[in-house]
Design an enzyme around this catalytic site. Structure first.
Site, short mmCIF file in Angstrom:
data_model
loop_
_atom_site.label_atom_id
_atom_site.label_comp_id
_atom_site.label_asym_id
_atom_site.label_seq_id
_atom_site.Cartn_x
_atom_site.Cartn_y
_atom_site.Cartn_z
N ASP A 149 0.84 -1.20 0.00
CA ASP A 149 0.00 0.00 0.00
C ASP A 149 0.87 1.25 0.00
O ASP A 149 1.98 1.23 -0.55
CB ASP A 149 -0.93 -0.03 1.23
CG ASP A 149 -2.29 0.59 0.95
OD1 ASP A 149 -2.33 1.80 0.70
OD2 ASP A 149 -3.30 -0.13 1.01
N HIS A 213 -3.89 6.26 3.22
CA HIS A 213 -4.52 5.03 2.73
C HIS A 213 -3.92 3.77 3.36
O HIS A 213 -4.63 2.89 3.86
CB HIS A 213 -4.38 4.99 1.21
CG HIS A 213 -5.16 3.93 0.52
ND1 HIS A 213 -4.71 2.63 0.40
CD2 HIS A 213 -6.36 3.97 -0.13
CE1 HIS A 213 -5.60 1.92 -0.28
NE2 HIS A 213 -6.60 2.71 -0.62
N SER A 543 -11.03 -0.52 -1.24
CA SER A 543 -9.78 -0.49 -0.47
C SER A 543 -10.04 -0.77 1.00
O SER A 543 -9.19 -1.30 1.70
CB SER A 543 -9.10 0.88 -0.60
OG SER A 543 -8.37 0.99 -1.77
#
Length: 752
Positions: A149, A213, A543
């Protein structure tokens, strides 16, 4: 490539976050333009399985590149990565002529450009029936989840290592420490990859997360228990991952420009060799591509070969059909669905009426009421503005003298509030007809998003008084289970665009308005003018659903450390809760087998297992050659009419069949094998749920087991009268006491 992870209309972090998608799209378009012959672009040469010989693969890769290019210096400068720890291949900068020449080398499976992919919670685990006090395995702390990620914010309390012992002995990874990053006994390893090494001011040249994220996904999968956790008082509760005691290994592959194929494969190569148990990847391309020209499918294949399940986000390109981007049969593709937690950002009008809106508004009103003006009535005439444009509140379209210190009401806009801030507004109410309204997004000033009906109510009030006033409340939460769970509009749908008769996505998990840890290297909204630094944030996307399934897979793995990736996948799929077709018009093409139930998945009763050889038979039947598959597997396999497998005979936990034409009847025979992983002595009986137009026969319809690990075969014959719509049913194997129910969806459809 890009990430799969939100706004209404889309904010700068929509779907965690689409600035990556836009950058990635630009880069992809750029690399497709006509270019000078000598311009070099990054290509990946995939050469399959790591050979057993002791020869140095990096040296072999350099030698091959030298022969192709003709210059040792240029070859050395061009070589970016040598993939040699768990599979064979390299990334290099090549001209088009060199690319074509390399593609003809006999030991090369495929050569493809390194594209950019995009990045596709307190309440969510409880909503799944997976409480904090659920029974846990004593070895949970030996489970390692590899997170590919944007990196991680290591100081987050979700990664506090208090009470942890040293990393498991199986761990072979490393921590790329730097002046601003260190690991601990929770985050036991961290690496970063950047093909171009063109760091911007938004990037940290370390495994540290500058975007949020990666911190969010890692804490969702395996974050420690943190109480209290909230977004400046909103959604307060206990934040935890699915396996709070598990360890995390960080592989930073995504940057402000996106996530490159070359970096993704390098991370897979390391993660497999480092000893992770589960790989979680909330990243995907803009569309599905051939399995062996897709870095994620290649990496997931070699992960499977090494006993590691890869959990992928399905994508955020829904609700259009055939948009699922991660669809290899050896990986797990995850859709996004809702929970029962909702949010409201109400607008109180001067006449006392309260209008319900949505957003993630953390600002407390500074006074009881504020003047409110319609953007249409505040045109910036000095710049030629008129009602046609100022009603949307575009930058430069509003008159500052008329807007300063007021709430401004705007029609459906682009998602930015730059124009409102520029004009000095203290808040904004936006009418939005976009489906993104389901997603709560933060803004740098108080904002509430209204639907068409509530927007009309506000407009009626504005026209009824010469001095309209209003106030935007801080966001509050409430519980509404009337339509939950349902798959969110943005979640990518099937059918599978590569192998149509393998149902994708596989299942669904919470992916809307998920609270989890956040990077303090960015702000709450990421928009210009926002100064709020927060340790937790609420965002949406597949996600966010993907790490829920990664955590659930790790939970199953902690009880069954010797299970294959396919067995874990089967356990999650066959114990998933079926969703209502009433609330999900796309049915199984939206949610696959249903919503995960992690507690039940640890004891599924039966599993549909599959090994590398099963996938190889499928690939032979799909037209891949003996030469290709020998390179991929490292085995002396031979594709032939006798050994080629059909898609319907892959031991998959779901059933799909299709026809190229409507208005006819199609019949397909499926061969399946189940393995008993429940009680040693047990019996199962088949129950078929089939609507009109679908006929399902199961032979035998009863299975009797005498030991754990025993396998039994059965045959399913499905006949479907296909009109223009999809027909779906299910097959469930149940014990007489109801202790185990092993459910598989059956879907028949007309393919494009």
């Amino acid at each position: 490539m890009g990430r799969e992870g939100r706004r209404s209309p889309p904010s700068s972090r929509f779907l965690a976050k689409t600035q990556f998608a836009y950058c990635a799209f630009f880069l992809m378009i750029t690399c497709c333009r006509a270019t000078p012959v000598q311009e070099r672009k990054v290509y990946i040469a995939y050469m399959g399985n790591r050979p057993n010989s002791q020869a140095s693969l990096p040296a072999l890769h350099f030698g091959l590149l030298h022969r192709i290019i003709g210059s040792a210096k240029v070859a050395s400068d061009s070589l970016i990565y040598s993939y040699h720890r768990t599979f064979n291949g390299f990334a290099a900068r090549l001209t088009e002529a060199e690319h074509q020449k390399l593609s003809g080398v006999k030991d090369v499976v495929s050569v493809f450009p390194s594209r950019m992919k995009k990045l596709h919670t307190t309440r969510s685990w409880d909503f799944l029936g997976f409480p904090q006090n659920v029974t846990r395995a004593t070895v949970e702390s030996d489970i390692i989840i590899g997170m590919l990620d944007t990196g991680v914010w290591p100081e987050s309390q979700s990664f506090n290592d208090s009470g942890y012992g040293p990393p498991p002995k199986k761990w072979k990874g490393t921590c790329q420490s730097s002046s601003n990053f260190t690991c601990n006994n929770k985050i036991i390893g961290a690496r970063y990859y950047h093909t171009e090494a063109n760091f911007t001011t938004k990037d940290f040249s370390s495994p540290r997360d500058s975007e949020g994220h990666g911190t969010h996904t890692a804490s969702t999968a395996a974050g420690s228990i943190v109480t209290p956790a909230s977004v400046l008082g909103i959604a307060s509760g206990t934040a935890r991952g699915g396996v709070p005691s598990a360890r995390i290994a960080v592989y930073k592959i995504c940057w402000s420009a996106g996530c490159s194929d070359a970096d993704i494969l390098a991370a897979f190569d390391d993660a497999i060799a480092d000893g992770v148990d589960i790989i979680s990847l909330s990243v995907g391309g803009f569309s599905a591509v051939d399995y062996f020209e897709d870095s994620i499918a290649i990496g997931a294949f070699h992960s499977m070969k090494n006993g590691i399940l890869t959990s992928n986000s399905a994508g955020n390109a829904g609700p259009a059909p055939k948009t699922v981007s991660n669809c290899s049969p050896w990986s797990l593709s995850v859709a996004a669905s809702t929970t029962d937690r909702k949010f409201a950002t109400n607008v109180k009008l001067g006449n006392g009426k309260v209008i319900k809106g949505s957003s993630l508004n953390t600002f407390e009103p500074g006074q009881k009421m504020y003047p409110i003006i319609y953007g249409r009535d505040a045109p910036n005439k000095t710049s030629g503005g008129d009602a046609k444009y100022c009603r949307y509140c575009y930058p430069g379209s509003l008159d500052k003298d008329l807007v300063q210190g007021k709430i401004v009401y705007c029609d459906d806009a682009s998602g930015s509030v730059e124009g409102q801030i520029e004009a000095g507004a203290i808040g904004s109410v936006i009418q939005s007809s976009s489906p993104y309204a389901e997603m709560e997004s933060p803004f740098p000033l108080p904002v509430s998003l209204l639907g068409a009906a509530t927007g009309a109510e506000l407009l009626e009030y504005l026209n009824s008084t010469s001095y309209p006033t209003a106030v935007i409340s801080k966001t509050s939460e409430y519980v509404d289970s009337s339509s939950s769970p349902h798959v969110v509009f943005f979640s990518s749908r099937g059918p599978n665009p590569i192998t149509s008769d393998i149902l994708k996505p596989d299942l669904t998990a919470p992916g809307l308005n998920i609270l989890a840890a956040w990077s303090e290297g960015t702000t709450l909204s990421g928009q210009t003018g926002d100064k709020r630094i927060v340790p937790y944030n609420i965002i949406s996307g597949t996600s966010m659903s993907c790490p829920h399934v990664s955590g659930a897979a790790a939970y199953v793995k902690s009880f069954h450390p010797t299970w294959s990736p396919a067995a874990i996948k089967s356990a999650l799929m066959t114990t998933a809760r079926s969703l209502s077709v009433k609330d999900n018009a796309d049915a199984e093409f939206a949610y696959g087998s249903g919503q995960i139930d992690p507690a039940r998945a640890a004891d599924p009763g039966l599993v549909y297992d599959a090994r590398e050889s099963d996938y190889v038979k499928l690939l032979c039947g799909q037209g891949y050659t003996t030469k290709q598959l020998r390179l991929v597997t490292g085995d002396q396999i031979a594709c032939s009419t006798k050994t080629n497998g059909t898609v319907w005979d892959l031991n998959y936990p779901s059933f799909a069949l299709s026809s190229s034409t409507s208005g006819n009847s199609v019949t397909q025979v499926f061969h399946r094998t189940v393995t008993n992983v429940g009680k040693p002595v047990c019996s199962y009986r088949a129950t078929v749920n089939a609507p009109s137009g679908l006929k399902v026969q199961v032979v035998p319809d009863a299975l009797n087991f005498k030991s754990v690990g025993e396998k039994q075969e059965f045959v399913v014959t499905v006949t479907a009268a296909l009109g223009n719509s999809t027909i779906s049913g299910s097959l469930t194997w149940s014990t007489s006491d109801g202790g185990h129910m092993v459910r598989s969806p059956i879907v028949a459809f007309v393919r494009d």
